[in-house]
Design a protein around this motif. Structure first.
Motif, PDB file in Angstrom:
ATOM      1  N   UNK A  82      47.662  43.786  37.922  1.00  0.00           N
ATOM      2  CA  UNK A  82      46.312  43.717  38.479  1.00  0.00           C
ATOM      3  C   UNK A  82      45.296  43.348  37.397  1.00  0.00           C
ATOM      4  N   UNK A  83      45.353  44.038  36.261  1.00  0.00           N
ATOM      5  CA  UNK A  83      44.385  43.785  35.185  1.00  0.00           C
ATOM      6  C   UNK A  83      44.526  42.367  34.642  1.00  0.00           C
ATOM      7  N   UNK A  84      45.757  41.908  34.452  1.00  0.00           N
ATOM      8  CA  UNK A  84      45.965  40.549  33.945  1.00  0.00           C
ATOM      9  C   UNK A  84      45.409  39.527  34.930  1.00  0.00           C
ATOM     10  N   UNK A  85      45.589  39.761  36.214  1.00  0.00           N
ATOM     11  CA  UNK A  85      45.049  38.856  37.230  1.00  0.00           C
ATOM     12  C   UNK A  85      43.529  38.830  37.181  1.00  0.00           C
ATOM     13  N   UNK A  86      42.910  39.995  37.018  1.00  0.00           N
ATOM     14  CA  UNK A  86      41.451  40.050  36.910  1.00  0.00           C
ATOM     15  C   UNK A  86      40.958  39.249  35.712  1.00  0.00           C
ATOM     16  N   UNK A  87      41.641  39.364  34.597  1.00  0.00           N
ATOM     17  CA  UNK A  87      41.237  38.624  33.403  1.00  0.00           C
ATOM     18  C   UNK A  87      41.435  37.124  33.598  1.00  0.00           C
ATOM     19  N   UNK A  88      42.524  36.739  34.224  1.00  0.00           N
ATOM     20  CA  UNK A  88      42.789  35.313  34.419  1.00  0.00           C
ATOM     21  C   UNK A  88      41.675  34.655  35.232  1.00  0.00           C
TER      22      UNK A  88
END
Length: 370
Positions: free
Chosen positions: A40-46
């Protein structure tokens, strides 16, 4: 509001040898939940902070979960003034995060992806380095949240120095937290992080001008009724710089990039950010040459800026820089924006998207130069 990660029922897996079973029984966090939170966090950053998404790959593995969680939290807090109808509601959200942080460090993370991933990072850090490093991380994190709360209303900075203070307590502090999560305790790395973080904070302010100065969008309720707007237009450029060049907020709100004095004000502020990057670059050269940084670290001796004698010597600097170089790559992203801003004649409304940043990061890593 972020969607909570679905809890996973069933018996707990055996905790790894690096974490105590008592901590996992208290928190009820499973490997599956951690994987979901990380994704989830990686997707938000992307989608919301592509620069951080690129840089995260070069952060030491020991600090990567902390980096992902902290940068996603930074996104959440930075968006608050845009997504709430009043500063009061924003402060309620800030208090939620303050309570969440305290619960995470107490071993009771809420079922929310950022807190789950941060808990994993804190648990691993305690197992590797003891409670001192995790206490340092908590100190920086609470200071970061408090600073974000103080600037919830998007008021202009009174001076260029006050903008630098804000950048020190937000973007430089994000870098301190990444170093603490490794953990890497070094006066040289903190000194570099202070300069680079100030540059990043100034760049973030310049980057936000076209967004914050634009008219706000109305908020509609479920029935379609107009509930007001998210915010009033804002211009966060320092007031002393604006006064010097004769720039008026109202002109920017009405005329955008055609406001008289805007480019002059942006030039002055961008120059200060560039000065910090130049200072950091020169520091790396002198430290690698076995010399001192060339100037005192203004925060040395403050809380959480106390260092063992071995961490102060120029001889320790080369190893510290090599070990934590991924953290310093924030400077490459800041410089990339400043070059594009210069190419647009310091008109932030005309800055084009970057396609050179991945190449710049690779080149910096190859030569270990920012």
């Amino acid at each position: 509001m972020y969607q909570s990660v679905r809890s996973v029922s069933g018996s707990l897996r055996r905790a790894s040898s690096s974490c105590s079973s008592r901590e996992f029984r208290r928190s009820i966090v499973t490997d599956t939940e951690v994987d979901q939170a990380r994704n989830y966090c990686v997707k938000q950053l992307r989608h919301g902070d592509y620069e951080a998404y690129l840089i995260r790959q070069f952060i030491p593995r020991s600090a990567q979960d902390a980096y992902d969680a902290l940068r996603t939290l930074n996104l959440e807090l930075a968006r608050l003034p845009e997504t709430v109808s009043s500063p009061t509601i924003g402060r309620f959200r800030i208090q939620f995060w303050r309570d969440t942080i305290n619960n995470v460090f107490a071993g009771k993370p809420p079922r929310e992806p950022i807190s789950i991933l941060l808990y994993k990072a804190v648990t691993d850090l305690k197992a590797r380095a003891g409670s001192c490093s995790s206490n340092s991380l908590k100190f920086w994190l609470l200071r970061f949240v408090t600073t974000r709360e103080r600037h919830m209303e998007n008021r202009p900075f009174t001076s260029l120095s006050s903008l630098e203070d804000y950048a020190e307590n937000t973007y430089a502090t994000l870098m301190y937290m990444t170093l603490a999560a490794m953990p890497l305790q070094s006066v040289h790395m903190d000194h570099l992080a202070s300069h680079i973080g100030k540059a990043c904070g100034i760049v973030a302010t310049l980057r936000g001008i076209p967004v914050l100065a634009a008219p706000s969008q109305p908020i509609q309720g479920p029935s379609g009724a107009n509930l007001g707007t998210t915010r009033s237009p804002a211009l966060l450029l320092p007031l002393d710089v604006m006064a010097e060049v004769g720039l008026k907020e109202e002109d920017v709100f009405r005329m955008g990039p055609n406001a008289e004095g805007l480019q002059d004000a942006v030039f002055q502020v961008a120059t200060r950010a560039n000065d910090h990057l130049i200072t950091a670059r020169e520091m790396i050269k002198t430290l690698r040459a076995g010399e001192g940084p060339g100037h005192d670290y203004e925060h040395e001796g403050e809380v959480e800026h106390a260092y063992p004698a071995a961490a102060r010597t120029p001889e320790a600097a080369e190893g510290d820089i090599r070990r934590g170089f991924g953290v310093l790559l924030e400077a490459v992203a800041a410089e990339d924006y400043l070059k594009r801003l210069e190419g647009a004649n310091f008109d932030p409304f005309r800055v084009k998207a970057s396609w050179k940043l991945p190449w710049g990061l690779w080149r910096a890593l190859k030569g270990h130069q920012i």
